[in-house]
Design a protein around this motif. Structure first.
Motif, PDB file in Angstrom:
ATOM      1  N   GLY A  59      -6.220   4.260  -2.433  1.00 53.32           N
ATOM      2  CA  GLY A  59      -6.712   2.991  -2.936  1.00 53.32           C
ATOM      3  C   GLY A  59      -6.967   1.984  -1.826  1.00 53.32           C
ATOM      4  N   THR A  60      -7.500   0.839  -2.211  1.00 53.38           N
ATOM      5  CA  THR A  60      -7.762  -0.283  -1.312  1.00 53.38           C
ATOM      6  C   THR A  60      -7.379  -1.564  -2.030  1.00 53.38           C
ATOM      7  OG1 THR A  60      -9.609   0.898  -0.255  1.00 53.38           O
ATOM      8  CG2 THR A  60      -9.539  -1.498   0.017  1.00 53.38           C
ATOM      9  N   ASP A  61      -6.509  -2.368  -1.396  1.00 57.48           N
ATOM     10  CA  ASP A  61      -5.985  -3.619  -1.971  1.00 57.48           C
ATOM     11  C   ASP A  61      -4.997  -3.358  -3.104  1.00 57.48           C
ATOM     12  OD1 ASP A  61      -7.510  -5.116  -0.196  1.00 57.48           O
ATOM     13  OD2 ASP A  61      -9.231  -5.148  -1.547  1.00 57.48           O
ATOM     14  N   ILE A  62      -5.399  -2.514  -4.053  1.00 61.79           N
ATOM     15  CA  ILE A  62      -4.466  -2.084  -5.093  1.00 61.79           C
ATOM     16  C   ILE A  62      -4.308  -0.569  -4.950  1.00 61.79           C
ATOM     17  CG2 ILE A  62      -6.310  -1.915  -6.836  1.00 61.79           C
ATOM     18  CD1 ILE A  62      -4.185  -2.717  -8.896  1.00 61.79           C
ATOM     19  N   TYR A  63      -3.059  -0.101  -4.904  1.00 59.46           N
ATOM     20  CA  TYR A  63      -2.784   1.272  -4.501  1.00 59.46           C
ATOM     21  C   TYR A  63      -2.122   2.057  -5.634  1.00 59.46           C
ATOM     22  CZ  TYR A  63      -3.574  -0.867   0.052  1.00 59.46           C
ATOM     23  OH  TYR A  63      -4.119  -1.547   1.104  1.00 59.46           O
ATOM     24  N   ALA A  64      -2.458   3.348  -5.737  1.00 55.94           N
ATOM     25  CA  ALA A  64      -1.787   4.231  -6.691  1.00 55.94           C
ATOM     26  C   ALA A  64      -0.329   4.384  -6.282  1.00 55.94           C
ATOM     27  CB  ALA A  64      -2.473   5.596  -6.734  1.00 55.94           C
ATOM     28  N   SER A  65       0.560   4.511  -7.272  1.00 53.97           N
ATOM     29  CA  SER A  65       1.998   4.431  -7.005  1.00 53.97           C
ATOM     30  C   SER A  65       2.559   5.637  -6.261  1.00 53.97           C
ATOM     31  CB  SER A  65       2.764   4.252  -8.318  1.00 53.97           C
ATOM     32  OG  SER A  65       2.599   5.389  -9.142  1.00 53.97           O
ATOM     33  N   PHE A  66       1.763   6.700  -6.059  1.00 61.75           N
ATOM     34  CA  PHE A  66       2.289   7.785  -5.251  1.00 61.75           C
ATOM     35  C   PHE A  66       1.808   7.689  -3.804  1.00 61.75           C
ATOM     36  CE2 PHE A  66      -1.271  10.900  -5.101  1.00 61.75           C
ATOM     37  CZ  PHE A  66      -2.097  10.352  -6.051  1.00 61.75           C
ATOM     38  N   SER A  67       1.362   6.477  -3.425  1.00 66.02           N
ATOM     39  CA  SER A  67       1.066   6.185  -2.026  1.00 66.02           C
ATOM     40  C   SER A  67       2.345   5.824  -1.289  1.00 66.02           C
ATOM     41  CB  SER A  67       0.084   5.010  -1.926  1.00 66.02           C
ATOM     42  OG  SER A  67      -1.108   5.255  -2.617  1.00 66.02           O
ATOM     43  N   ALA A  72       0.689   1.882   3.061  1.00 70.01           N
ATOM     44  CA  ALA A  72      -0.210   0.994   2.305  1.00 70.01           C
ATOM     45  C   ALA A  72      -0.129  -0.432   2.841  1.00 70.01           C
ATOM     46  CB  ALA A  72       0.149   1.039   0.823  1.00 70.01           C
ATOM     47  N   ALA A  73       1.081  -0.863   3.236  1.00 71.37           N
ATOM     48  CA  ALA A  73       1.239  -2.210   3.794  1.00 71.37           C
ATOM     49  C   ALA A  73       0.484  -2.351   5.114  1.00 71.37           C
ATOM     50  CB  ALA A  73       2.719  -2.512   3.988  1.00 71.37           C
ATOM     51  N   ILE A  74       0.461  -1.286   5.926  1.00 72.22           N
ATOM     52  CA  ILE A  74      -0.316  -1.309   7.169  1.00 72.22           C
ATOM     53  C   ILE A  74      -1.805  -1.333   6.852  1.00 72.22           C
ATOM     54  CG2 ILE A  74      -0.878  -0.018   9.262  1.00 72.22           C
ATOM     55  CD1 ILE A  74       1.979   1.087   9.227  1.00 72.22           C
ATOM     56  N   HIS A  75      -2.232  -0.502   5.896  1.00 74.40           N
ATOM     57  CA  HIS A  75      -3.643  -0.455   5.492  1.00 74.40           C
ATOM     58  C   HIS A  75      -4.128  -1.820   5.016  1.00 74.40           C
ATOM     59  CE1 HIS A  75      -7.006   0.371   2.682  1.00 74.40           C
ATOM     60  NE2 HIS A  75      -7.321   1.335   3.536  1.00 74.40           N
ATOM     61  N   SER A  76      -3.275  -2.546   4.292  1.00 71.21           N
ATOM     62  CA  SER A  76      -3.670  -3.855   3.757  1.00 71.21           C
ATOM     63  C   SER A  76      -3.558  -4.972   4.780  1.00 71.21           C
ATOM     64  CB  SER A  76      -2.806  -4.194   2.535  1.00 71.21           C
ATOM     65  OG  SER A  76      -1.449  -4.336   2.919  1.00 71.21           O
ATOM     66  N   GLY A  99     -11.113   4.703  -1.711  1.00 69.00           N
ATOM     67  CA  GLY A  99     -10.596   4.941  -0.374  1.00 69.00           C
ATOM     68  C   GLY A  99     -11.360   4.139   0.664  1.00 69.00           C
ATOM     69  N   SER A 100     -10.708   3.839   1.792  1.00 71.03           N
ATOM     70  CA  SER A 100     -11.360   3.094   2.869  1.00 71.03           C
ATOM     71  C   SER A 100     -10.560   3.277   4.155  1.00 71.03           C
ATOM     72  CB  SER A 100     -11.458   1.602   2.526  1.00 71.03           C
ATOM     73  OG  SER A 100     -10.162   1.024   2.422  1.00 71.03           O
ATOM     74  N   PHE A 101     -11.166   2.863   5.278  1.00 71.46           N
ATOM     75  CA  PHE A 101     -10.473   2.891   6.562  1.00 71.46           C
ATOM     76  C   PHE A 101     -10.184   1.461   6.976  1.00 71.46           C
ATOM     77  CE2 PHE A 101     -10.198   2.957  11.173  1.00 71.46           C
ATOM     78  CZ  PHE A 101      -9.312   4.003  11.384  1.00 71.46           C
ATOM     79  N   SER A 102      -8.907   1.152   7.195  1.00 71.69           N
ATOM     80  CA  SER A 102      -8.533  -0.229   7.516  1.00 71.69           C
ATOM     81  C   SER A 102      -7.261  -0.233   8.345  1.00 71.69           C
ATOM     82  CB  SER A 102      -8.327  -1.038   6.222  1.00 71.69           C
ATOM     83  OG  SER A 102      -7.896  -2.349   6.504  1.00 71.69           O
ATOM     84  N   ASN A 103      -7.272  -1.004   9.440  1.00 75.15           N
ATOM     85  CA  ASN A 103      -6.089  -1.196  10.286  1.00 75.15           C
ATOM     86  C   ASN A 103      -5.480   0.121  10.769  1.00 75.15           C
ATOM     87  OD1 ASN A 103      -6.035  -4.140   9.938  1.00 75.15           O
ATOM     88  ND2 ASN A 103      -5.434  -3.686   7.821  1.00 75.15           N
ATOM     89  N   GLY A 104      -6.352   1.083  11.063  1.00 81.64           N
ATOM     90  CA  GLY A 104      -5.886   2.351  11.603  1.00 81.64           C
ATOM     91  C   GLY A 104      -5.403   3.348  10.565  1.00 81.64           C
TER      92      GLY A 104
END
Length: 678
Positions: A59-67, A72-76, A99-104
């Motif tokens: 996910g992006t901004d809002i994440y599925a709970s099995f992440s 996810a905190a790094i991605h956001s 899905g997306s690429f963000s903050n590595g």
């Protein structure tokens, strides 16, 4: 003055120490997924080093709970790879995650999931009490990181107090997703008193039902005509979900007597026969042949009346006995619906039939309308979660009890529930007669709701007097796990075969890019020997089986095998490769698996692709073609299953392959969900 200043300074220092002692933040590991933590809102500290590909994010901004929570905190962008404090809030599931690429960190896409979460800066919100220890679902070892309790301000609201077995909850008046824990013990009495109080203004309606029950000639349509005038309904807090362990299948019964079109009451029961439900011998672990996670949606509307509500509860108790509830067998929870649904108890609350019978006996009637569609949406979004006792490997089953017909629409809510893998059964009692059908909001609501329309998922009971006869037929169907077709989703029911071009024009670097694409697609599926299986073929002029469907039974093993594939180099005989894959891969597919071929090539084939592709289509293979650079569009369309535009893709550069992961998965799932339900 000096004494006063000294006292003031000492007081401030003491307050600082006290405050510092309270602000303890529990630490979590990089691999902890949000779904494994029961607390709906919490602050935690992430360690360094969570920016790693092995910690999956969906996910992006809002994440599925099995992440992974920390990844996810790094991605956001809330923290970096050095770690830090984060605030996590659970929210409802979504129908799609981008899905997306963000903050590595590269997050993956997902068609849908039942629970989501948001990540924010790790600062306590005013008025919210946060847990100093995080409670994990039982699938994780019961190691709990502990510390001193911290809070931002006292919260004296009694509504936030929970039973001792309930995990610490947050209270927030500004957040719409917060759940209110269901009070234990004493609130049961108050709920019963409240239900009785709200029933007093409605004696006429109950008299109509009770008189009809005694054999009066008053038509059953009266109950449904009166439904809109519901009067006062008791307001009841939504229960905090609790989780049991176990699974379902069941009783060593005689061959199921059900046949399509056969009435329930032609299955061997005499009209004068009373079902003698005998409690089974005590089994601490339950019946291992009936491993299902079961939610009963019971009708608590005013139309059902007091006596019928008691009959319904006796029916539930009999079903619990027949199932033999236990942690290694079936688990059972109950949601009662009226105007709005609420959870009476969930999958992990009780792990034996006796405790469930006692709990059923204490359930008071909610009252209100018969909003079945609303109840199905509630179950889909809230009931079958890891935190609430869902075991993952057990089929999810929802059994809907309906007196007459629903007072809202069920089709859309049912479709979403089926797409989430929930097997929906309907038990309708005293359904609409021909003269009453004008009052039904949604004609044929059962066929629009159930998992399959072949009669297996629906039981029509002509009278509440006959409901006891439905116990054994219902239990046999629920425990026949091989026929629970809706447990199969687009992500867990395929034999997925990759046919990979290893010709000289690809090159070593681009070949590694292709393998990364294959790995990214594979990651989206639930991989095991009973779920989706993955195989791979590489080809040039010749063909090589890299690994077959039965070679690897876990996602990690499959990803490792993909990484180990060595570049071959040579010519491009795509037609021969399709024939080889059909013989070496798909001929060994399991009968209940969807056969999906994903062929990736960068050029025109030296041989004919049309005849082999047609043979693959005729054998039931769903073919997707992905062309790169010099691939021939006419060949891609010939290889792809019709319609071509949904099964063939083209990209001008290898580095752009990743863009098609989301679209490919979406198309696979869309096709799966559009299958006929007969």
């Amino acid at each position: 003055l000096g004494i006063l200043l000294t006292y003031t300074y000492a007081t401030k220092e003491a307050m600082k120490k006290t405050k510092k002692a309270k602000l303890y933040v529990p630490q979590i590991d990089c691999d902890i997924r949000a779904g494994k933590i029961i607390n709906p809102e919490f602050i935690a500290k992430c360690p360094p080093g969570c920016q790693d590909i092995k910690y999956r994010v969906y996910g992006t901004d809002i994440y599925a709970s099995f992440s992974s929570v920390c990844s996810a905190a790094i991605h956001s962008g809330i923290i970096d790879n050095a770690g830090g404090k984060i605030l996590v809030q659970k929210v409802a599931g979504h129908s799609g995650y981008r899905g997306s690429f963000s903050n590595g960190v590269r997050s993956l896409s997902l068609p849908r999931w039942r629970e989501s979460f948001l990540v924010a800066e790790g600062k306590p919100r005013k008025g919210v009490t946060y847990p100093s220890t995080l409670e994990y679902s039982s699938s994780k070892s019961t190691v709990v990181k502990s510390g001193k309790e911290y809070q931002t301000s006292p919260v004296p609201n009694l509504a936030t107090q929970t039973a001792t077995t309930t995990p610490p909850q947050t209270t927030a008046t500004t957040e719409p997703f917060t759940t209110t824990p269901k009070p234990a013990t004493t609130p049961v009495t108050s709920r019963t008193m409240t239900a009785a109080a709200t029933a007093k203004p409605r004696p006429a309606l109950h008299r109509v039902r009770d008189t009809a029950f005694r054999g009066s000639s008053i038509p059953s349509s009266n109950r449904n005509v009166l439904r809109p005038s519901t009067g006062v309904q008791r307001q009841e807090p939504i229960a905090a979900f609790r989780k049991p362990a176990g699974s379902p299948a069941h009783l060593a019964m005689e061959t199921d007597l059900w046949k399509p079109g056969l009435s329930l009451f032609d299955t061997g029961f005499s009209s004068k026969e009373e079902l003698q439900t005998k409690p089974l011998e005590s089994r601490s672990q339950g019946n291992p042949n009936c491993k299902v996670d079961l939610s009963f949606l019971i009708d608590g509307s005013w139309s059902i009346g007091k006596r019928r509500f008691q009959i319904q509860k006796r029916f539930l108790s009999n079903v619990a006995d027949a199932l033999d509830i236990g942690s290694a067998g079936p688990l059972m929870g109950i949601v009662q619906y009226g105007n709005d649904p609420s959870t009476e108890f969930n999958l992990k609350t009780y792990t034996n039939s006796k405790d469930i019978r006692n709990a059923i006996e204490k359930i008071p009637q909610k009252g209100g309308l018969s909003n079945v569609g609303t109840a199905l949406s509630f179950v889909n979004k809230n009931f079958f979660s890891d935190a609430n006792g869902n075991r993952g490997g057990a089929p999810n089953v929802a059994i809907v009890m309906v007196d007459g017909w629903p007072t809202d629409r069920v089709e859309e809510a049912s479709r979403l529930a089926r797409e989430s893998g929930i097997n929906i059964f309907f038990v309708t009692i005293e359904e609409a007669a021909e003269s009453e059908k004008q009052n039904v909001i949604e004609p044929d609501f059962v066929d629009k709701a159930v998992c399959r329309t072949n009669g297996f998922y629906s039981l029509s009971v002509p009278s509440w007097f006959s409901l006891h006869k439905a116990v054994q037929p219902l239990v046999k169907r629920v425990c026949d796990t091989d026929r629970l077709a809706c447990s199969k989703t687009c992500l867990n029911s395929a034999d997925l075969g990759f046919v990979i071009d290893g010709s000289s024009s690809v090159g070593t670097g681009n070949f590694r890019t292709v393998l990364q694409f294959v790995a990214n697609v594979s990651k989206e599926f639930e991989i095991s020997d009973t779920d989706t299986r993955v195989g791979a073929v590489q080809y040039t002029y010749e063909q090589r089986l890299e690994f077959a469907f039965d070679r690897y039974n876990s996602k990690q093993d499959v990803l490792s095998a993909i990484k180990r594939i060595s570049y071959w180099s040579g010519g491009t005989s795509t037609g021969a490769a399709i024939s080889y894959a059909l013989e070496q891969l798909f001929s060994k597919s399991k009968p209940n698996k969807r056969k999906i071929m994903i062929l990736i090539t960068d050029g025109r084939s030296y041989d004919d692709v049309r005849v082999p592709a047609m043979a693959a289509h005729q054998s039931g293979v769903i073919a997707y073609s992905i062309g790169i650079a010099w691939a021939a569009q006419d060949e891609l369309e010939a290889i792809a299953t019709d319609p071509d535009k949904e099964h063939s893709f083209f990209v001008d550069e290898f580095d752009h392959l990743y863009q098609f992961v989301n679209q490919l998965i979406q198309n696979i799932c869309t096709e799966f969900n559009s299958q006929p339900r007969n």
